[in-house]
Write a protein that holds these residues in place. Structure first.
Motif, short mmCIF file in Angstrom:
data_model
loop_
_atom_site.label_atom_id
_atom_site.label_comp_id
_atom_site.label_asym_id
_atom_site.label_seq_id
_atom_site.Cartn_x
_atom_site.Cartn_y
_atom_site.Cartn_z
N ALA A 74 1.02 -1.17 0.00
CA ALA A 74 0.04 -0.02 -0.12
C ALA A 74 0.88 1.34 0.06
O ALA A 74 0.68 2.34 -0.91
CB ALA A 74 -0.82 -0.01 1.11
N LEU A 75 1.90 1.17 0.93
CA LEU A 75 2.71 2.44 1.02
C LEU A 75 3.58 2.61 -0.62
O LEU A 75 3.74 3.73 -0.91
CB LEU A 75 3.86 2.29 2.13
CG LEU A 75 3.23 2.50 3.65
CD1 LEU A 75 4.21 1.92 4.54
CD2 LEU A 75 2.74 3.93 3.64
N ALA A 76 3.85 1.35 -0.92
CA ALA A 76 4.61 1.51 -2.17
C ALA A 76 3.93 2.10 -3.45
O ALA A 76 4.43 2.96 -4.36
CB ALA A 76 5.33 0.10 -2.55
N GLN A 77 2.71 1.78 -3.43
CA GLN A 77 1.64 2.33 -4.34
C GLN A 77 1.52 3.70 -4.14
O GLN A 77 1.36 4.33 -5.33
CB GLN A 77 0.45 1.44 -4.26
CG GLN A 77 0.55 -0.01 -4.98
CD GLN A 77 -1.04 -0.76 -5.04
OE1 GLN A 77 -1.94 -0.42 -4.55
NE2 GLN A 77 -0.87 -1.97 -5.49
N GLU A 78 1.00 4.09 -2.87
CA GLU A 78 0.73 5.55 -2.64
C GLU A 78 1.82 6.44 -2.96
O GLU A 78 1.79 7.64 -3.36
CB GLU A 78 0.48 5.39 -1.19
CG GLU A 78 -0.32 6.85 -0.78
CD GLU A 78 -1.50 7.33 -1.60
OE1 GLU A 78 -2.35 6.42 -2.11
OE2 GLU A 78 -1.76 8.45 -1.81
N TYR A 79 3.26 5.91 -2.61
CA TYR A 79 4.22 6.88 -2.57
C TYR A 79 5.20 6.56 -3.91
O TYR A 79 6.35 7.05 -3.92
CB TYR A 79 4.95 6.92 -1.46
CG TYR A 79 4.17 7.55 -0.37
CD1 TYR A 79 3.65 8.75 -0.21
CD2 TYR A 79 3.49 6.65 0.47
CE1 TYR A 79 2.68 9.20 0.65
CE2 TYR A 79 2.47 7.08 1.51
CZ TYR A 79 2.31 8.41 1.54
OH TYR A 79 1.36 8.83 2.52
#
Lengths: 327, 552
Positions: free
Chosen positions: B167-172
């Motif tokens: 989720a963090l990788a996709q978001e950022y």
């Protein structure tokens, strides 16, 4: 119990009136609290029940000899004076009041006190001995307001629609399904898709004047998307469900109060909507009935019995075969 | 707190990975960095230090709701989750008029709330009780549940660290490997660390930071289907503690797979690592060890030189502030090194295994210590390896690890390059004696079982098992248990000794802590032996004879 009712092989028996209440074995005279399968069985010679219950009995049990008894109408069976009183469980559900001499026993059958637009509200009946259901007899069970649950169901349906998914809501085919369809009228006038097990009972409800959303049968070859589908829990995992393609599944039941129950069954959504009494309703009803003797049946009777005894209420479990988890 | 409770509710309501990802991304987008840091910490399953014991909480719970202790106990046994029980019971005892909007609407953020939780430690018992009971009484149902969950440790909601990372990788818009690496080790949930976590990839990292471990799947087919044996490296599959040994800038760190620093538990390994060159990271297995005498060592064909001690011996070394000389003598340990992930401060993960192994061999040549060894590499035809695998039990290993010689070192469990080729487990037919309701999705179902074997005319409990039955069997057995209960001891029921089950387990050792005198490793149910009578269950003598097989 010893005086007015006793437990016999076929069920709860009243010697003074020579009849049974919701017997599980075949008998001559059966007073029926409501039409759910574990309470109304086939094979009795004569069925006494509320007029609203009788069409459902006929639908489920076929050609039976039945005698309608309105709420509050006292009738004599042998030496017993018997009357039915609204239980608020489902359409035509009744508590059975039995008076022999100056002693009164009440069998609640299944009951609830939360409001339900599809049936008459629960009537409190005072008595000496109370045989009460105890399906949800732990204090972790307290029902939320059914109006807010209905709103959650509607929001979920609309949310599924936005994603082009069908929302498959599992409900007990008799009672719960119709209650949901009635509650949803406050939000929409759209029709819903009904499983074959839900359809005929809904028609009976409607013919008795219950107001609900329109329900339509499943049409072969129709492409469903964004619909609310009401089906019995057994439909989940069956080939029948496949026609709805991508969908989310919800379950309407008091058991959904516990998170683990929902997750174990694999439903995305659990809606806490029960046709049984919650803990507070049970305890309050027992107190308000004024009964000196309380006999809980079907459910976790041991905890309720112990709790009542600690409150100085004479209590004893009654072993019956009524459903352990029919919701 | 409200937005975190909402996130929890959304995660709890879906089985769809995409729905979970989008719920988390939405939360991270809106959350304050300090709160987001705590959310990462909690959702990735890092255990919070438990602030209060469950017994204490139950007592305060009973007092707070004014219900008898036993009824709170029964409710807990039924629900299978203490936090949920607390929230539900408070919901029940609140007056109906008190539902909804009357709750104190002072919104406390997740980080502020977690920090307040940590301060609880400094409070007197009575103050703690008051504070917690007030939280219960003031919180709406879902919030009361989440708060209590955080108080008791882990909040499990079907999200793994991998998913949080994704989720963090996709978001950022960062590679997952970067986020994963940044989260390794002793990551602390602060706003600054969170901003570092999602900041641009500048390649720098903390000197103590380990790499995500590469994990293997069990091999369930014929190894010949993997292709020619010459493409593969076989190693003994050690049954110890997976570890990463790091030496950077003169500092030595030893991480367990649970991402805990374990230097103080294994000082001899740390000492041995002093001699290693700087800028290395080694992957291996910590084992309790019986050193072979010189004479034995001469006869060893395959450079193992000794034998692992049973795992329960190794466990004695854990969780101590300091390991005393007695224990150092009784349970000496070694690191069986099998991979090198960093050399001269440069990551080797992208290099093929063959190259990493030769680097490792060179690195280890600097440290002449019996506590730091190269895990032997075995090569030969599949037939040869299959034959050799039969000696696993007597060697105290679990079979083989198979690794492709040209494979890179990947993060996490990846199919294809690494396989566990384990020996068949031990099996014993045992009798169901006690049952207890499970937790979480098995709450309210009897799923935690205790099994016994015969000692003369007596049935002696010897193993507990929770897994292995199909859902339908669990339901069937649950019904049977309810109908055949002999006695109840709190949440535990004793049942009529009738049902026989075939249990499987990986290892067995003598134990003074168990009534039966033996401790088994990873016991689980293999089959429900409805065909067997209780008299046909196995005996303790037979079970103990397995220890003897295993011992020398």
């Amino acid at each position: 119990m010893e005086n007015i009712l006793r437990l016999a092989h076929q069920g709860i028996y009243c010697p003074a009136g020579d009849f049974y209440v919701d017997p599980w074995g075949a008998v001559e005279k059966a007073v029926i609290t409501h039409a759910h399968a574990d309470h109304a069985r086939v094979g009795h010679k004569k069925y006494y029940a509320h007029p609203d219950c009788i069409p459902i009995l006929h639908h489920r049990l076929g050609d039976i000899d039945s005698e309608p008894k309105a709420y509050g109408e006292e009738f004599q069976l042998g030496d017993a004076r018997v009357s039915l009183h609204s239980a608020g469980h489902i359409l035509g559900s009744a508590q059975v009041r039995i008076a022999v001499g100056d002693q009164v026993t009440v069998v609640t059958g299944d009951f609830k006190r939360t409001p339900d637009p599809t049936c008459a509200p629960f009537e409190l009946v005072t008595c000496d001995t109370l045989i009460t259901e105890a399906t949800f007899s732990l204090p972790v069970y307290r029902w939320p307001n059914p109006k807010s649950v209905a709103e959650d169901i509607f929001t979920w349906w609309m949310n599924c629609r936005e994603r082009r998914l069908n929302a498959v809501l599992c409900c007990y085919a008799l009672g719960k399904a119709q209650r949901v369809m009635a509650e949803l009228m406050r939000f929409t006038d759209e029709s819903v898709v009904l499983h074959g097990a839900v359809l005929p009972i809904t028609q009976i409800y409607r013919s008795q004047g219950v107001q609900m959303l329109e329900g339509r049968p499943v049409e072969e070859g129709e492409n469903y998307a964004g619909q609310l589908v009401i089906a019995p829990p057994s439909a989940i995992g069956s080939p029948w469900i496949k026609r709805f393609g991508r969908h989310e599944a919800g379950f309407c039941s008091g058991w959904m109060r516990i998170r683990g129950n929902r997750r174990r069954r694999g439903y995305e959504r659990g809606f806490v909507l029960s046709d049984h009494a919650d803990w507070n309703e049970l305890v309050n009803t027992i107190r308000e009935s004024g009964a000196q003797k309380v006999m809980p049946t079907h459910g976790r009777t041991d905890s309720l019995v112990r709790y009542l005894r600690e409150q100085d209420i004479d209590a004893e479990a009654l072993e019956t075969v009524f459903g352990e988890s029919e919701e | 707190m409200k937005s975190f409770v909402e996130l929890y509710t959304r995660l709890d309501r879906t089985n769809s990975t995409n729905a979970k990802l989008s719920a988390m991304r939405e939360y991270f987008r809106k959350a304050e960095p300090a709160c987001a840091a705590w959310a990462v910490n909690i959702l990735s399953g890092r255990r919070q230090k438990r602030l209060l014991g469950p017994a204490q909480l139950r007592e305060w719970l009973a007092e707070s709701v004014g219900l008898p202790d036993w009824l709170v106990e029964q409710s807990y046994a039924h629900v299978g989750d203490l936090a949920e029980t607390a929230a539900l019971l408070h919901h029940t005892v609140k007056a109906a008029s008190q539902d909804g909007s009357q709750y104190a609407s002072v919104e406390v953020g997740l980080s502020a709330w977690m920090e307040r939780l940590l301060l609880l430690r400094n409070l007197e018992e009575g103050e703690k009780r008051q504070w917690i009971q007030a939280q219960w009484q003031q919180s709406p149902l879902a919030e009361g549940f989440v708060k209590t969950k955080l108080l008791t440790g882990a909040l499990r909601v079907g999200v793994s660290q991998t998913l949080v990372v994704k989720a963090l990788a996709q978001e950022y818009d960062l590679p997952t490997a970067v986020i994963q690496r940044r989260l390794m080790g002793d990551w602390q949930p602060t706003a600054a660390n969170y901003l570092d976590l999602i900041g641009p990839d500048d390649g720098r990292h903390d000197v103590s930071q380990p790499y995500p471990f590469c994990l293997a799947y069990p091999l369930e087919k014929d190894p010949a289907t993997l292709g020619g044996a010459e493409l593969w490296l076989a190693e003994w599959k050690w049954d110890g503690i997976r570890a990463q040994l790091i030496k950077r800038q003169g500092n030595i760190f030893l991480w367990s797979r649970g991402e805990e620093l374990v230097m103080h538990s294994f000082p001899e390994i740390v000492q041995a690592a002093e001699a290693l060159p700087d800028g290395v990271v080694i992957d291996g297995e910590i084992l309790g060890w019986t050193f072979a005498s010189d004479a034995d060592a001469q006869q060893e064909m395959d450079e193992v030189c000794g034998k692992p001690l049973p795992f329960n011996q190794l466990q004695r070394r854990l969780g101590r502030k300091k390991v005393g000389p007695k224990l150092l003598g009784e349970v000496p340990v070694i690191l069986q090194a099998y991979d090198q992930l960093e050399s001269d401060g440069i990551s080797m993960c992208g290099r093929p295994l063959l190259e990493r192994r030769s680097g490792l061999q060179k690195t280890l040549s600097y440290a002449v210590s019996p506590h730091l060894r190269l895990s032997p590499a075995l090569q030969g035809s599949w037939e040869y390896l299959a034959g050799l695998r039969h000696s696993s039990r007597e060697r105290g290993v679990e079979g083989f690890m198979l690794k492709r010689l040209d494979s890179v070192y990947q993060a996490g469990r990846v199919k294809g390059d690494w396989w566990k080729w384990k020996v068949d487990p031990y099996t014993v037919d045992a009798v169901l004696l006690y049952a207890q309701a499970g937790h979480g999705r098995r709450s309210n179902l009897y799923t935690d079982y205790t099994f016994a074997v015969w000692e003369g005319e007596q049935l002696v409990p010897f193993a507990k098992a929770y897994s292995g039955l199909a859902d339908s069997e669990i339901v069937e057995l649950d019904r049977w248990i309810r109908k055949h209960t002999k006695e109840r001891f709190g949440p535990v029921r004793s049942v009529e000794p009738v049902q026989v089950f075939e249990l499987a387990f990986e290892g067995i050792a003598l134990s003074k802590r168990h009534k039966s005198g033996v401790a088994v490793r990873f016991p689980r149910i293999q089959r429900w032996r409805k065909d067997k009578l209780v008299e046909q269950a196995d005996s303790l003598t037979l079970v103990k004879s397995l220890v003897a097989d295993n011992a020398l």
